[in-house]
Design a protein around this motif. Structure first.
Motif, PDB file in Angstrom:
ATOM      1  N   LEU B 322       0.832  -1.193   0.000  1.00  0.00           N
ATOM      2  CA  LEU B 322       0.000   0.000   0.000  1.00  0.00           C
ATOM      3  C   LEU B 322       0.871   1.249   0.000  1.00  0.00           C
ATOM      4  CD1 LEU B 322      -2.975   0.742   0.200  1.00  0.00           C
ATOM      5  CD2 LEU B 322      -2.723   0.832   2.662  1.00  0.00           C
ATOM      6  N   LYS B 323       1.870   1.236   0.862  1.00  0.00           N
ATOM      7  CA  LYS B 323       2.716   2.414   0.998  1.00  0.00           C
ATOM      8  C   LYS B 323       3.486   2.684  -0.289  1.00  0.00           C
ATOM      9  CE  LYS B 323       6.161   4.644   3.765  1.00  0.00           C
ATOM     10  NZ  LYS B 323       7.347   4.488   4.569  1.00  0.00           N
ATOM     11  N   LYS B 324       3.992   1.616  -0.887  1.00  0.00           N
ATOM     12  CA  LYS B 324       4.726   1.769  -2.141  1.00  0.00           C
ATOM     13  C   LYS B 324       3.836   2.407  -3.193  1.00  0.00           C
ATOM     14  CE  LYS B 324       4.310  -0.833  -5.338  1.00  0.00           C
ATOM     15  NZ  LYS B 324       3.963  -1.941  -6.202  1.00  0.00           N
ATOM     16  N   ASP B 325       2.611   1.935  -3.302  1.00  0.00           N
ATOM     17  CA  ASP B 325       1.675   2.459  -4.287  1.00  0.00           C
ATOM     18  C   ASP B 325       1.383   3.940  -4.052  1.00  0.00           C
ATOM     19  OD1 ASP B 325       0.906   0.905  -6.364  1.00  0.00           O
ATOM     20  OD2 ASP B 325      -1.178   0.715  -5.705  1.00  0.00           O
ATOM     21  N   VAL B 326       1.138   4.278  -2.787  1.00  0.00           N
ATOM     22  CA  VAL B 326       0.802   5.657  -2.446  1.00  0.00           C
ATOM     23  C   VAL B 326       1.994   6.577  -2.742  1.00  0.00           C
ATOM     24  CG1 VAL B 326       0.282   7.216  -0.543  1.00  0.00           C
ATOM     25  CG2 VAL B 326      -0.931   5.046  -0.735  1.00  0.00           C
ATOM     26  N   LEU B 327       3.198   6.144  -2.355  1.00  0.00           N
ATOM     27  CA  LEU B 327       4.379   6.978  -2.588  1.00  0.00           C
ATOM     28  C   LEU B 327       4.573   7.242  -4.076  1.00  0.00           C
ATOM     29  CD1 LEU B 327       7.101   5.634  -0.118  1.00  0.00           C
ATOM     30  CD2 LEU B 327       5.837   7.784  -0.034  1.00  0.00           C
ATOM     31  N   ILE B 328       4.402   6.192  -4.873  1.00  0.00           N
ATOM     32  CA  ILE B 328       4.624   6.365  -6.306  1.00  0.00           C
ATOM     33  C   ILE B 328       3.567   7.296  -6.900  1.00  0.00           C
ATOM     34  CG2 ILE B 328       4.573   5.165  -8.525  1.00  0.00           C
ATOM     35  CD1 ILE B 328       6.000   2.862  -7.158  1.00  0.00           C
ATOM     36  N   PHE B 434      -9.274   3.258  -2.958  1.00  0.00           N
ATOM     37  CA  PHE B 434     -10.320   3.584  -1.975  1.00  0.00           C
ATOM     38  C   PHE B 434      -9.875   4.753  -1.101  1.00  0.00           C
ATOM     39  CE2 PHE B 434     -12.127   2.932   2.286  1.00  0.00           C
ATOM     40  CZ  PHE B 434     -13.472   3.035   1.982  1.00  0.00           C
ATOM     41  N   LEU B 435      -8.643   4.702  -0.629  1.00  0.00           N
ATOM     42  CA  LEU B 435      -8.174   5.761   0.268  1.00  0.00           C
ATOM     43  C   LEU B 435      -8.185   7.125  -0.418  1.00  0.00           C
ATOM     44  CD1 LEU B 435      -5.208   4.088   2.170  1.00  0.00           C
ATOM     45  CD2 LEU B 435      -7.522   4.593   2.975  1.00  0.00           C
ATOM     46  N   PHE B 436      -7.684   7.162  -1.658  1.00  0.00           N
ATOM     47  CA  PHE B 436      -7.670   8.464  -2.340  1.00  0.00           C
ATOM     48  C   PHE B 436      -9.078   8.935  -2.653  1.00  0.00           C
ATOM     49  CE2 PHE B 436      -3.177   7.546  -3.066  1.00  0.00           C
ATOM     50  CZ  PHE B 436      -2.654   8.783  -2.743  1.00  0.00           C
ATOM     51  N   SER B 437      -9.941   8.000  -3.054  1.00  0.00           N
ATOM     52  CA  SER B 437     -11.328   8.385  -3.302  1.00  0.00           C
ATOM     53  C   SER B 437     -11.950   8.961  -2.032  1.00  0.00           C
ATOM     54  CB  SER B 437     -12.147   7.183  -3.758  1.00  0.00           C
ATOM     55  OG  SER B 437     -11.684   6.719  -4.997  1.00  0.00           O
ATOM     56  N   MET B 438     -11.637   8.331  -0.900  1.00  0.00           N
ATOM     57  CA  MET B 438     -12.217   8.786   0.359  1.00  0.00           C
ATOM     58  C   MET B 438     -11.740  10.194   0.716  1.00  0.00           C
ATOM     59  SD  MET B 438     -14.531   6.893   1.384  1.00  0.00           S
ATOM     60  CE  MET B 438     -14.889   7.653   2.964  1.00  0.00           C
ATOM     61  N   CYS B 439     -10.514  10.532   0.322  1.00  0.00           N
ATOM     62  CA  CYS B 439     -10.039  11.900   0.563  1.00  0.00           C
ATOM     63  C   CYS B 439     -10.995  12.892  -0.091  1.00  0.00           C
ATOM     64  CB  CYS B 439      -8.647  12.115  -0.028  1.00  0.00           C
ATOM     65  SG  CYS B 439      -7.363  11.299   0.893  1.00  0.00           S
ATOM     66  N   GLY B 440     -11.271  12.666  -1.384  1.00  0.00           N
ATOM     67  CA  GLY B 440     -12.172  13.560  -2.099  1.00  0.00           C
ATOM     68  C   GLY B 440     -13.552  13.549  -1.489  1.00  0.00           C
ATOM     69  N   ILE B 441     -14.026  12.348  -1.168  1.00  0.00           N
ATOM     70  CA  ILE B 441     -15.386  12.220  -0.661  1.00  0.00           C
ATOM     71  C   ILE B 441     -15.512  12.902   0.702  1.00  0.00           C
ATOM     72  CG2 ILE B 441     -17.007  10.524   0.252  1.00  0.00           C
ATOM     73  CD1 ILE B 441     -16.339   8.779  -2.134  1.00  0.00           C
ATOM     74  N   LEU B 442     -14.486  12.782   1.508  1.00  0.00           N
ATOM     75  CA  LEU B 442     -14.572  13.418   2.834  1.00  0.00           C
ATOM     76  C   LEU B 442     -14.550  14.939   2.715  1.00  0.00           C
ATOM     77  CD1 LEU B 442     -12.515  11.132   5.207  1.00  0.00           C
ATOM     78  CD2 LEU B 442     -14.982  11.503   5.119  1.00  0.00           C
ATOM     79  N   ILE B 443     -13.743  15.438   1.778  1.00  0.00           N
ATOM     80  CA  ILE B 443     -13.767  16.896   1.573  1.00  0.00           C
ATOM     81  C   ILE B 443     -15.163  17.320   1.165  1.00  0.00           C
ATOM     82  CG2 ILE B 443     -12.921  18.775   0.138  1.00  0.00           C
ATOM     83  CD1 ILE B 443     -10.289  17.349  -0.028  1.00  0.00           C
ATOM     84  N   MET B 444     -15.741  16.571   0.243  1.00  0.00           N
ATOM     85  CA  MET B 444     -17.093  16.877  -0.199  1.00  0.00           C
ATOM     86  C   MET B 444     -18.068  16.815   0.983  1.00  0.00           C
ATOM     87  SD  MET B 444     -19.310  14.785  -2.965  1.00  0.00           S
ATOM     88  CE  MET B 444     -20.509  13.846  -2.065  1.00  0.00           C
ATOM     89  N   TYR B 445     -17.894  15.795   1.799  1.00  0.00           N
ATOM     90  CA  TYR B 445     -18.778  15.626   2.956  1.00  0.00           C
ATOM     91  C   TYR B 445     -18.689  16.841   3.871  1.00  0.00           C
ATOM     92  CZ  TYR B 445     -20.711  13.688   7.250  1.00  0.00           C
ATOM     93  OH  TYR B 445     -21.460  13.477   8.371  1.00  0.00           O
ATOM     94  N   ILE B 446     -17.466  17.252   4.157  1.00  0.00           N
ATOM     95  CA  ILE B 446     -17.296  18.397   5.065  1.00  0.00           C
ATOM     96  C   ILE B 446     -17.929  19.645   4.468  1.00  0.00           C
ATOM     97  CG2 ILE B 446     -15.572  19.945   6.063  1.00  0.00           C
ATOM     98  CD1 ILE B 446     -13.771  17.408   6.300  1.00  0.00           C
ATOM     99  N   LEU B 447     -17.711  19.837   3.156  1.00  0.00           N
ATOM    100  CA  LEU B 447     -18.287  21.020   2.514  1.00  0.00           C
ATOM    101  C   LEU B 447     -19.814  20.963   2.573  1.00  0.00           C
ATOM    102  CD1 LEU B 447     -15.910  21.488  -0.536  1.00  0.00           C
ATOM    103  CD2 LEU B 447     -16.040  22.866   1.535  1.00  0.00           C
ATOM    104  N   ILE B 448     -20.373  19.782   2.364  1.00  0.00           N
ATOM    105  CA  ILE B 448     -21.833  19.646   2.423  1.00  0.00           C
ATOM    106  C   ILE B 448     -22.335  20.003   3.820  1.00  0.00           C
ATOM    107  CG2 ILE B 448     -23.730  17.989   2.434  1.00  0.00           C
ATOM    108  CD1 ILE B 448     -22.416  16.519   0.177  1.00  0.00           C
ATOM    109  N   ILE B 449     -21.667  19.435   4.816  1.00  0.00           N
ATOM    110  CA  ILE B 449     -22.099  19.694   6.183  1.00  0.00           C
ATOM    111  C   ILE B 449     -22.028  21.184   6.486  1.00  0.00           C
ATOM    112  CG2 ILE B 449     -21.512  19.308   8.612  1.00  0.00           C
ATOM    113  CD1 ILE B 449     -22.747  16.891   7.287  1.00  0.00           C
ATOM    114  N   LEU B 450     -20.933  21.827   6.039  1.00  0.00           N
ATOM    115  CA  LEU B 450     -20.768  23.245   6.335  1.00  0.00           C
ATOM    116  C   LEU B 450     -21.788  24.099   5.603  1.00  0.00           C
ATOM    117  CD1 LEU B 450     -16.904  23.723   6.369  1.00  0.00           C
ATOM    118  CD2 LEU B 450     -18.496  23.580   8.293  1.00  0.00           C
TER     119      LEU B 450
END
Ligand SMILES: Nc1ncnc2c1ncn2[C@@H]1O[C@H](COP(=O)(O)OP(=O)(O)O)[C@@H](O)[C@H]1O
Ligand SMILES: [Mg+2]
Lengths: 249, 562
Positions: B322-328, B434-450
């Motif tokens: 996982l780490k190797k993939d993320v770093l690259i 999944f992890l990178f998608s969740m980054c975007g989705i969480l930003i969206m979530y926070i913006l929606i909540i705000l």
């Protein structure tokens, strides 16, 4: 120990890159796999390491079948490919940690081993640099370090001396000798004959997918009733086997 | 004479071989032709669109300012804006053409003088800049002139100004870049440069979106005043930064032909001086800067025993993969721009309009505020489905799972020699996506909540629904790359940009989004059912796909021919 039983591989319908090869590499020996460019060395090694599926036959590493139990078999060898250009954006130390974790290398052994090998290969000062900034030879040495980190019984190296400076190539040969003398196996391919002549216990000569000869250097000399250089014998072997080919092409 | 000929032939060679000219060049002939034609058409449409936009803006501004007799300041505005843009793009172009272009290394050993190379490269850069100039400044100047029926010498001056305008900002950019490259090793790192310039471009785009939102809320009178003072400040700034640029404005607003002519002459003289200074600088520092590029910039350092132990500490094989993939992904500029940054930018683009609540958008806001997000509400059902659909789109658009194997390229063999079962390796790859998608989705979530401030229960349900979109799209995405991995590439672009799997994955994501939307709109299930469905069904579907991958993946991996 490496055992190849009746291994064949063709990339297209007509040409067999490797044709029904049988080989047995014993424990405690350095085995040289010789042949001109395009002979089928890399193809064979790719099959031994599981990169390619053989069309026929099976391969055993320390008696474990590559077909039936590939994951176990892969644990027992370390592989150095002919092209060391991978993961340019990882730091050398990150690559080594990756290999350590993937092969489940015990904690204590790791840093000691890395430090020792890095010293032998003069990479100590470059470990925190990205592989991107490494020269070809440095990359080659790093690949060797990664492959040997988990102390595999069987070493498989594809043209390992290419690109190494004399000092590093000497170190590698020393390491190969030590490994074989401790009762383990070294299998490497080369097209440079004097390398083979100096360090191999046994050699096999491959050309156009066929094994032309397999035995000790001594056997090979007797076979030709001469004390000529390996180069002469090699050329004769390849020439002898090829005459009828010219008509086909 | 020979020098000029050499310069021109050098320029021509560079133009033919330059990466900018065939930015999406593919190696295969047919698709190359098609993609080139497509590119030309796309660029053409974009150019027409931009021209109309800038032309219309000039007309609007003239109409706005003419009653107050202030219309001539528009000229200053366009000249200053153009000079600034030429300068900024000049910096980027100069770095890539002067330093990072592949021909540079081949030219170095040839017996050619630095100022000849720079002349050729300068002309090449200028050619790219003229494309901008033609789109950004020709239409406004033309529209301005025609709308106000300016005298004949206005049009003549305009032609000369268009021709000369890029010279001074471009020379300024060249000199600055050459000095920076000579004296700071930081800027020489090609990877870092592409990331920084990419980020800058994205930032500019965001600022642009934000600005247009803000301006649309001003009244006419406010706008007039703002413009007047703003343009004045801008013109002052540009004439300090690029001495001589004010002569262009002066020539265009001149009241007589002779004064226009004298201003133009001044501009020409200043331009020639700028070129001379650039060439002298090139002679002094260019070679040294370029030569520094090829030398390895890495520093030598021995790790202490403790550091070595720390940096090689054990972990699971899964975590290592996982780490190797993320770093690259994060460190490779092409992957960073295409796959990583996407996750952070899309939510921002989607939601900026909602944050700057004004005008039409204010109405949506009021609507959204009035919605009852409690359980059993129909609006809640629909809103949930929309959020799920957007999340699918977001996580399909990053293309990470769809290029999971393709990104490995030739080094895919590593996956085949390590003693880790293929299904675990594939699972690690899905997890990266999944992890990178969740980054975007969480930003969206926070913006929606705000922005819409739903009640807590609704917020919780939404939080449970969104990860399903990420897991489903990523599991589906990797399936395409397992079937048709694109492993034979020579530059990373081909793994993620010219890869059909990315497109297929996006289509699959859109299908998931569409299904959720259609079912919710057509059947309007009670909130509690739709919430349960949107939480459970994506995970179940992903699980079914995972069963398929577990069966098919290892087979595919074994058969891969490299
Ligand atoms: N991916 C491939 N596709 C088609 N033919 C290949 C491929 N790789 C190797 N070959 C062919 O197989 C033969 C053996 O190649 P290889 O094993 O690489 O030789 P060696 O390593 O001994 O130089 C050569 O004729 C080569 O052209
Ligand atoms: Mg080979």
């Amino acid at each position: 120990m490496i055992e190849l039983n009746n291994i064949s591989k063709s990339y297209s319908k007509h040409i067999k890159a490797v044709d029904s090869i049988n080989l047995k590499v014993e424990n405690g020996e350095i085995f040289g796999f010789l042949g001109p460019n395009g002979a089928g060395k890399t193809t064979t090694i790719k099959m031994i390491t599981g990169i390619l599926e053989p069309d026929e036959g099976d391969i055993f590493i320390n008696q474990i079948s590559m077909r039936k139990n590939p994951v176990e078999a892969k644990r027992s060898f370390g592989f150095v490919p002919d092209d060391p250009n991978i993961f340019p954006r990882l730091k050398a130390i990150e690559y080594l940690r990756f290999m350590g974790n993937v092969y489940d290398v015990p904690t204590e052994a790791r840093s000691v081993k890395i430090a020792k090998m890095a010293k032998r290969f003069e990479l100590t000062e470059s470990l925190s640099n990205r592989i991107q900034s490494f020269s070809h030879g440095m990359r080659q040495k790093l690949m060797i370090m990664g492959a040997l980190l988990h102390a595999p019984d069987v070493w498989i190296l594809d043209e390992p001396m290419t690109g190494l400076d004399p000092r590093s190539s000497y170190q590698l040969k020393e390491m190969m000798r030590e490994h074989a003398d401790s009762g383990k196996t070294v299998f490497f391919s080369t097209h440079v004959l004097d390398v083979a002549e100096r360090i191999c216990d046994r050699v096999a000569v491959i050309d156009q997918g066929h094994i032309l000869f397999c035995g000790t250097m001594e056997d090979m000399r007797q076979h030709f009733h001469s004390s000529r250089s390996l180069e002469d014998m090699f050329l004769q072997l390849v020439e002898e086997m090829r005459p009828e080919e010219s008509g086909q092409v | 004479m020979r020098g000029i000929k050499l310069t021109l032939s050098l320029t021509y060679t560079m133009l033919k071989g330059n990466g900018l000219a065939n930015i999406s060049g593919d190696s295969r002939k047919k698709s190359k032709w098609v993609s080139k034609a497509g590119n030309v058409i796309l660029m053409g449409l974009l150019a027409v669109y931009m021209s109309v936009l800038t032309g219309v803006s000039a007309l609007t501004l003239r109409r706005l300012l003419e009653p107050a007799g202030l219309h001539h300041i528009i000229i200053g505005l366009y000249i200053s804006l153009a000079a600034m843009l030429i300068f900024f793009f000049g910096i980027v172009y100069v770095i890539s053409i002067f330093y990072h272009s592949s021909d540079t290394e081949k030219l170095l050993p040839l017996p050619i003088r630095a100022d000849t190379i720079i002349s050729a490269k300068l002309i090449l850069t200028a050619l790219y800049e003229y494309v901008f100039v033609i789109v950004l400044i020709v239409p406004p100047l033309l529209v301005y002139g025609l709308a106000g029926s300016e005298p004949w010498y206005y049009f003549l001056s305009a032609a000369f100004v268009v021709l000369l305008l890029p010279v001074i900002p471009l020379c300024a950019a060249s000199v600055i870049v050459m000095l920076i490259m000579r004296f700071t090793p930081f800027a020489r790192d090609k990877d870092r440069f592409s990331m920084v310039s990419g980020l800058l471009a994205m930032g500019l785009a965001l600022v642009f979106v934000f600005m247009t939102q803000t301006f649309s809320s001003y009244s006419q009178e406010d706008l007039r005043q703002l413009l007047q003072s703003g343009i004045q400040d801008l013109s002052d700034l540009t004439s300090i930064l690029f001495p001589g640029i004010s002569t262009a404005t002066a020539a265009l607003t001149a009241v007589s032909a002779s004064s226009a002519l004298s201003q133009l002459a001044l501009l020409a003289v200043l331009s020639i001086m700028a070129i001379t200074v650039t060439l002298i600088t090139a002679k002094g520092v260019y070679y040294k800067g370029v030569i520094g590029l090829t030398a390895s910039a890495s520093k030598q350092m021995t790790l202490s025993d403790a550091a070595l132990r720390e940096q090689t500490r054990p972990g699971s094989a899964f975590a290592a993969l996982l780490k190797k993939d993320v770093l690259i992904l994060v460190r490779t500029p092409v992957f960073f721009m295409n796959n990583v940054l996407m996750n952070f930018l899309w939510p921002a683009f989607f939601l900026v309009p909602f944050i700057t609540s004004s005008g039409d958008i204010g109405a949506y806001r009021t609507f959204l505020d009035s919605v009852d997000y409690s359980l059993f509400s129909h609006y809640g059902t629909i809103f949930l489905a929309i959020a799920f659909a957007v999340a699918c789109f977001l996580s399909g658009a990053n293309g990470i799972a769809q290029s999971a194997l393709s990104r490995e390229g030739r080094r895919i063999y590593v996956m085949k020699i390590i003693p880790v079962p293929y299904k675990l390796q594939i699972l690690a790859k899905i997890t990266t996506g999944f992890l990178f998608s969740m980054c975007g989705i969480l930003i969206m979530y926070i913006l929606i909540i705000l922005t819409i401030k739903p009640d807590i229960l609704f917020g919780l349900v939404l939080l449970l629904v969104l990860p399903g979109a990420a897991i489903l799209t990523n599991t589906a995405g990797i399936l395409f790359d397992l079937i048709w991995p694109k492993l034979h590439w020579d530059n990373e672009q081909k793994a993620v940009k010219q890869n059909m799997n990315v497109l297929y994955g996006m289509l699959a994501a859109m299908v998931f989004a569409a299904v959720a939307l259609v079912v919710s709109f057509a059947f309007r299930p009670p909130f509690i059912y739709s919430a349960a469905g949107l939480i459970l069904i994506p995970w179940l579907a992903a699980f079914a796909l995972w069963k398929l991958i577990k069966w098919m993946g290892p087979r595919q991996m074994k058969l891969l021919d490299i």
